[in-house]
Scaffold this active site. Structure first.
Site, PDB file in Angstrom:
ATOM      1  N   GLN A   1       6.451  -3.759  26.780  1.00 57.64           N
ATOM      2  CA  GLN A   1       7.774  -4.310  27.057  1.00 57.64           C
ATOM      3  C   GLN A   1       8.114  -4.222  28.531  1.00 57.64           C
ATOM      4  OE1 GLN A   1       9.684  -6.051  24.615  1.00 57.64           O
ATOM      5  NE2 GLN A   1       7.556  -5.825  23.969  1.00 57.64           N
TER       6      GLN A   1
ATOM      7  N   HIS B   1       7.391  -7.287  30.708  1.00 56.06           N
ATOM      8  CA  HIS B   1       8.173  -8.526  30.566  1.00 56.06           C
ATOM      9  C   HIS B   1       8.882  -8.878  31.863  1.00 56.06           C
ATOM     10  CE1 HIS B   1       8.063 -10.395  26.663  1.00 56.06           C
ATOM     11  NE2 HIS B   1       8.078  -9.223  26.059  1.00 56.06           N
TER      12      HIS B   1
ATOM     13  N   GLU C   1      16.729  -3.201  20.815  1.00 54.38           N
ATOM     14  CA  GLU C   1      16.207  -4.505  20.384  1.00 54.38           C
ATOM     15  C   GLU C   1      14.949  -4.286  19.527  1.00 54.38           C
ATOM     16  OE1 GLU C   1      14.327  -8.566  22.388  1.00 54.38           O
ATOM     17  OE2 GLU C   1      14.314  -6.684  23.496  1.00 54.38           O
ATOM     18  N   HIS C   2      13.952  -3.649  20.111  1.00 55.52           N
ATOM     19  CA  HIS C   2      12.727  -3.267  19.397  1.00 55.52           C
ATOM     20  C   HIS C   2      12.736  -1.749  19.209  1.00 55.52           C
ATOM     21  CE1 HIS C   2      11.556  -6.876  21.863  1.00 55.52           C
ATOM     22  NE2 HIS C   2      11.130  -7.275  20.682  1.00 55.52           N
TER      23      HIS C   2
ATOM     24  N   ASP D   1       5.986  -9.589  18.014  1.00 54.82           N
ATOM     25  CA  ASP D   1       6.116 -10.599  19.067  1.00 54.82           C
ATOM     26  C   ASP D   1       5.308 -11.848  18.752  1.00 54.82           C
ATOM     27  OD1 ASP D   1       7.917  -9.489  20.771  1.00 54.82           O
ATOM     28  OD2 ASP D   1       6.455  -8.771  22.243  1.00 54.82           O
TER      29      ASP D   1
ATOM     30  N   HIS E   1      52.578 -26.720   0.802  1.00 53.24           N
ATOM     31  CA  HIS E   1      51.474 -26.149   0.041  1.00 53.24           C
ATOM     32  C   HIS E   1      51.876 -25.984  -1.426  1.00 53.24           C
ATOM     33  CE1 HIS E   1      49.731 -25.232   3.934  1.00 53.24           C
ATOM     34  NE2 HIS E   1      48.660 -24.667   3.374  1.00 53.24           N
TER      35      HIS E   1
END
Length: 427
Positions: free
Chosen positions: A255, A258, A322-323, A356, A415
């Protein structure tokens, strides 16, 4: 990586802060580009493509000839790998298809729910230092299963004005209807307002850098939905002495490579494991082609020692990764008590890379703590739930008086009248 021992709860917020700029620091630039694209369309998109991507384009649209050439360029081995991943992703997302839900709430009152596809969706696929063709699989496959009619893909071109062949091959394989060579803020603005080349869409999907994330959030002010505010990638690993330190280090680095604003964290009840992982990260980092990027991300990252499992799980839920990789002997405790995470990877032989690419789950996930309130992309992300109801004469007599009383109590006479007229017609 920064080692932290005996972390006090009052310091959690500061220690767990992501290395991202604030929305306020970016929003001015994003707003300016949005206004320009709305006013001048393709010309402004080309201007910013020249400025940010260093290429001047006459035509933003990818041609069939470019797609055909890309198919020849991608190796047979990579094509087979992409097809395998596509098959697994299809299997997992087709399993998410649900039947119509129908119930008679009262005699003569029939209600049901059905799902319909979002007609026009936009997919943002990062290019730059890493052309993420895998993200096309994660977005176009469920979009196709859902039945979206228009699937528009935007991705930044290289300095030669081209997209990576794997991006074009994968987009063609997965049913993308239009591919456009544009990235960054200008791509999100184009899909928000529509231009001569870039279609306006109803919902925008896909990860990106901080500028893309803020652009997506701004798009929501103009009537366009987004999947989630998905920004720079992040990973948290919880590991004890049952974990393999080399595996853990490889996941952290996967990661970190990235981008420089990625963040990785190890939480452990073992000081020995922290020391072993630190050594492995240093060793493995030197062999990575993207080691300079990973090195900067590692500088934003943490090795956190905690005394016990309960403190660890509380810290993890506060972070909302996230992960999230779980490599501990007390596996069930962590899985049962995790409430904030995008996607969970369990055991020594479940690398985050599997999610992934090819296990079948979706890798478009909430970052920056948004796992506390957002889900990752799934089949329902490309669909809307619509409710239906049909009431018979018997049914309106069963519920009519309750409706009249409630409408009158709210001061909404029209109504009430809509029901009263029907009830009177049945007397």
């Amino acid at each position: 990586m920064k080692k932290i021992y005996n972390l006090k709860k009052e310091d959690w917020k500061d220690v767990l802060r992501r290395p991202t700029q604030t929305v306020e620091a970016i929003e001015g630039l994003v707003n300016d580009i949005f206004k320009e694209v709305e006013a001048e369309g393709d010309a402004i998109i080309k201007k910013y493509t020249q400025q940010f991507d260093k290429v001047s384009l006459d035509d933003l649209l990818v041609t069939p000839a470019e797609i055909a050439e890309a198919k020849k360029t991608v190796s047979p081995g990579l094509k087979a790998a992409i097809q395998l991943a596509k098959s697994n992703i299809e299997l997992f997302h087709k399993a998410q298809v649900t039947d119509r839900v129908e119930v008679e709430t009262t005699n003569g009152v029939r209600c049901w729910q059905e799902k319909r596809p979002i007609q026009k969706v936009g997919l943002y696929i990062p290019g730059g230092t890493a052309p993420l063709f895998s993200t096309i699989l994660m977005l176009a496959v469920p979009a196709t299963i859902a039945g979206c009619k228009e699937i528009v893909l935007c991705s930044p071109p290289n300095t030669e004005g081209k997209l990576d062949p794997a991006i074009l091959y994968t987009a063609s394989l997965c049913g993308v209807t239009k591919i456009i060579k544009v990235g960054g803020i200008q791509a999100i603005a184009g899909m928000t307002f529509g231009t001569k080349t870039v279609p306006q869409v109803y919902k925008i999907f896909g990860p990106g850098n901080q500028y893309v994330t803020v652009a997506k959030q701004l798009a929501t002010k103009h009537g366009v939905a987004i999947d989630m505010p998905a920004g720079p990638s992040e990973l948290l690993v919880v590991a004890d002495d049952s974990a393999n330190a080399a595996f853990v280090a490889s996941d952290l680095l996967s990661q970190a490579e990235h981008g420089v604003d990625s963040q990785v964290i190890l939480v452990s009840t073992s000081k020995d494991m922290i020391a072993s992982v630190e050594r492995e990260v240093a060793l493995q980092l030197e062999d990575l082609p993207r080691k300079e990027i990973a090195r900067q991300a590692i500088a934003n990252s943490k090795l956190i020692f905690v005394e016990d499992d309960q403190t660890a799980i509380d810290l993890i839920n506060e972070y909302g990764p996230e992960h999230y990789i779980v490599c501990v002997s007390n596996e069930d405790f962590y899985l049962e008590n995790t409430v904030n995470a995008g996607s969970v990877f369990i055991g020594n032989y479940t690398p985050e890379s599997a999610g992934d690419y090819a296990s079948g789950t979706n890798h478009t996930l909430p970052t920056n703590g948004y796992a506390k309130q957002y889900s990752g992309v799934n089949l329902d992300s490309f669909m809307k739930s619509m409710t239906f109801q049909k009431i018979s004469a018997e049914g309106i007599q069963h519920i009519g008086n309750a409706i009249e009383l409630m409408a009158e109590a709210e001061g909404l006479q029209a109504h009430k009248n809509a029901v009263t007229l029907r009830l009177n017609s049945l007397k």
